[in-house]
Design an enzyme around this catalytic site. Structure first.
Site, PDB file in Angstrom:
ATOM      1  CB  CYS A 405      -0.989   0.131   1.223  1.00  0.00           C
ATOM      2  SG  CYS A 405      -2.230  -1.092   0.937  1.00  0.00           S
ATOM      3  CG  ASN A 406       4.853   3.718   0.418  1.00  0.00           C
ATOM      4  OD1 ASN A 406       4.860   4.623  -0.464  1.00  0.00           O
ATOM      5  ND2 ASN A 406       4.942   4.082   1.645  1.00  0.00           N
TER       6      ASN A 406
END
Ligand SMILES: *Cc1c(COP(=O)(O)O)cnc(C)c1O
Length: 772
Positions: A405-406
């Protein structure tokens, strides 16, 4: 099964190696270490290394919570009876505890309980009031939940300023992108991808640049570091508690600096947030004056807050030195892991691990306890993270893989451009899937993250397994000598494109690629050239088998075609794209007229010399030539029938087996030798033998292909493509198996021609499309 598993864990524990004692300092005293060991009896032989995903709760805390819940009577805190009173008292005490844990108090901050850091961020996004011309500036290497704020900001008319790593140093300059406009500025205390920490002094420095409210995403930082809000005062701080204590999940907080709430405008009012509300007659309601009461819509998660209160109490006695000690302990372990992985070298001195980090783990003020990496083979190709994950699972080492999620950090560290990311998406790769390599390049990585209860043994387990499974101590058997059966057995179980070949010069050698662009004729440049015996007749391996020794390499970036031949120096020609300066001629291929251009004398002489035939010419097909399939409608290059030839690796493995059973020993062909003879464009792994025969329409990544039927083989498959020698196999076996029908492999062409420069990637999923 159990027996098998316990044997594996024996192996895992016996993977002790010459660990580098000098690189590690124990931070906890012996008593604390023993206590922690007791608290985590459930771990047994597991090395849990996903603390950034969720850390683990101690067993004693579960008992403390369970006895609290068994003994006490907790009612809905919105009521006024005694059980309700107990709940609201505990909730208010816990609010104070949250603040004191972060070095502050209700004189300076308020706590809004949320379901997690993400909901805290969503509150700020939905309620922040941007003034005219103001901006939402955020660090590009933030969690998706921080990036997502921009969608609301943009809708409210705010300017969107993503700050990439290269711009970081310049944001405090006079002419920085975050000038005096002001607005909301968001950054993470610690990157959840690489563990890099950002300087918290920025909070004040940013404020000095103008009317900025600062949003600190402390979800990752607070998990293993002391966050002290007495020395800095961001306007908004978001937290998830399971990342600190392992429980309760579904509880987080938004800390709001008193005064900063002036920028928050709340529209919706839910139960518990109003002093009064008229249901009809007049549309009037009065919000509650206390900040958190206005923002906590509905019944708060009071039983989880009870658990959180217990967690604060329990952790206060668990580790002497508290979060400062945890910070030092986790940093020491991560640094040790980093150094150990960094030092692993294959026999040829090539490093095994590529570690994504920015500061060499120099100090705990710059680096948190996350080690993010990919592995490479001795030949410097990447090992997919799914393969690493499988072996980690087998050895009871729990790591996280993917992009975490980055997307910003993933993009920079894995060196991907926006175009490439979009292409990977079109090719069928989405967040969280198992597609680990596309076109030979990693789509994600492996993250090992350390928590308060991690031990040196956990680090050794990971390093030991990586060493045992992936470190090459001697030159390994070339994959080209492996039997196809072994390759298929080790391949992924989902159908994937596993290899991609083009043949720039008709009847000459193959060029293997990891990804390649498509045009209306198929793979760009595939059979774009031919060797001609005069102005128009193509020379093929049927009459000149040694043509397979000519190896073409098409370099689209530099617009050249290189040719090599054993014992001769290479020759290069430029790719002709401009019709005007060249005479074109036409030639007949399979009875159809094709527009061609001659590539000149130098390469012509080179070919004649190599093939020992005088008078040869090299011709290039014009890129806009509109030669079509005889049966069908697809545009064609100089290939005979179709745009692509596809074979399943299982089909090849099955043929390999049949040949081995029936052929004389000196006729036997297997492995890469057999595979190369079919001169196919695409090899698919992960489906049963001859499955490709049944499929009319397939999708490889984003490319839709329809079948043009089976390929009928000729004596070409009897030419050993590595030497140019002729054998009777595998044609004899193919003919015998097909009762005279000599079919092997399936032709495909594009359903629609692709938009220019769409790529096809090795590693893409292959999907069967149902058609009536
Ligand atoms: C985990 C994390 C989040 C999101 O937390 P949730 O608990 O999933 O809401 C946001 N930012 C960072 C830096 C994180 O590590």
């Amino acid at each position: 099964m159990l027996h098998f598993l316990s044997r594996l864990s024996d192996i895992a524990t016996s993977l002790k190696w010459d660990s580098r004692e000098m690189d590690f300092e124990e931070v906890y005293d012996a008593q604390t270490r023993e206590r922690l060991q007791r608290e985590f009896s459930r771990l047994k032989d597991v090395a849990y290394l996903d603390h950034t995903g969720a850390t683990l709760y101690p067993e004693g805390l579960v008992e403390a919570i369970s006895s609290d819940l068994r003994i006490n009577l907790y009612g809905n805190p919105h009521a006024l009876n005694s059980s309700s009173r107990l709940s609201s008292d505990v909730v208010e005490q816990t609010r104070e505890r949250v603040l004191s844990f972060f070095g502050t108090s209700s004189l300076k901050y308020d706590v809004i309980f949320t379901s997690g850091a993400t909901q805290a961020l969503a509150i700020v996004a939905n309620c922040f009031s941007w003034r005219d011309g103001q901006a939402y500036a955020y660090f590009a290497e933030s969690h998706t939940s921080v990036v997502g704020v921009r969608q609301v900001a943009a809708q409210r008319g705010a300017k969107i300023i993503p700050i990439t790593q290269e711009k970081i140093e310049s944001i405090f300059n006079e002419n920085s992108p975050i000038g005096a406009v002001g607005g909301l500025f968001a950054f993470p205390g610690q990157c959840n991808f690489s563990g890099a920490k950002y300087p918290l002094e920025w909070v004040e420095k940013i404020r000095q640049r103008g009317d900025w409210s600062v949003l600190l995403d402390a979800a990752s930082l607070a998990a293993t570091s002391r966050l002290d809000l007495s020395s800095i005062s961001p306007d908004f701080v978001c937290i998830s508690f399971y990342k600190i204590f392992g429980l309760p999940t579904g509880l987080g907080a938004l800390l709001v600096r008193l005064g900063a709430e002036e920028r928050l405008e709340k529209n919706y009012f839910g139960g518990g947030t109003v002093l009064m509300a008229l249901a009809s007659g007049k549309l009037r309601h009065e919000s509650r004056p206390v900040l958190h009461e206005r923002f906590e819509d509905g019944t708060i998660n009071f039983l989880d807050i009870v658990q959180l209160g217990q967690a604060f109490k329990y952790f206060a006695n668990l580790i002497p030195g508290g979060m400062s000690s945890v910070e030092e302990h986790t940093f020491q372990l991560a640094r040790y892991l980093f150094l150990s992985l960094r030092d692993l070298k294959h026999f040829n001195d090539k490093p095994l691990a590529v570690i994504y980090q920015d500061n060499n783990f120099k100090s705990k003020t710059q680096q948190g306890p996350i080690v993010n990496f990919n592995l490479k083979r001795a030949n410097e190709t990447f090992i997919g993270f799914s393969e690493v994950l499988h072996l980690c699972n087998l050895f009871n080492v729990h790591v996280r893989t993917g992009c975490f999620c980055n997307p910003g950090a993933c993009q920079r560290h894995l060196k991907m451009t926006v175009d490439e990311l979009e292409q990977q998406f079109e090719a069928g790769h989405v967040c969280g899937d198992a597609i680990d390599l596309l076109g030979g390049r990693p789509t994600g990585s492996v993250r090992a993250s350390v928590g308060y209860c991690s031990t040196k043994e956990d680090m050794d387990a990971l390093v030991g397994l990586v060493k045992k499974c992936f470190l090459e101590t001697t030159p390994s058997k070339d994959r080209s000598d492996l039997r196809l059966e072994n390759l298929e057995t080790n391949a992924s179980k989902e159908p994937r494109l596993s290899r991609l070949f083009l043949y720039p010069v008709k009847s000459c050698g193959a060029q293997e690629v990891q990804s390649w662009p498509l045009d209306h004729k198929g793979l760009v440049g595939d059979r774009g050239w031919m060797v001609a015996t005069d102005a128009s007749t193509p020379l093929t391996q049927k009459t000149c088998p040694r043509m397979c020794l000519i190896k073409p390499t098409l370099d689209l970036e530099n617009n050249v075609l290189h040719l090599s031949f054993p014992g001769m120096s290479d020759v290069s020609i430029s790719i002709l794209n401009d019709r005007s300066s060249n005479d074109s001629s036409s030639s007949k291929i399979c009875g159809v007229v094709v527009q061609m251009v001659d590539c000149g004398d130098q390469v012509a002489e080179w070919l004649s010399l190599a093939l020992e035939i005088s008078g040869l010419r090299l011709l290039q097909q014009w890129s806009d030539d509109l030669r079509k399939q005889k049966k069908g409608n697809a545009n064609l290059s100089l290939s005979n029938q179709s745009q692509f030839l596809l074979v399943g690796l299982s089909s090849l493995a099955s043929l390999e087996k049949q040949v081995a059973e029936s052929a004389a020993e000196d006729e036997c062909c297997e492995g890469e030798n057999l595979l190369q003879r079919f001169r196919c464009n695409m090899i698919v792994t992960g489906w049963p033998a001859f499955e490709e025969k049944m499929l009319r329409v397939i999708k490889i990544g984003g490319v839709l292909l329809k079948s043009d039927g089976p390929c009928t083989r000729c004596q070409m498959v009897c030419i050993d493509q590595r030497k140019g020698d002729k054998t009777v196999e595998p044609l004899r076996t193919i003919a015998a198996a097909g009762q005279g029908k000599m079919q092997f492999g399936i032709y495909y062409s594009q359903f629609r021609s692709m938009r220019d420069n769409q790529n096809i990637f090795v590693g893409s999923p292959v999907k069967k499309i149902e058609v009536d």
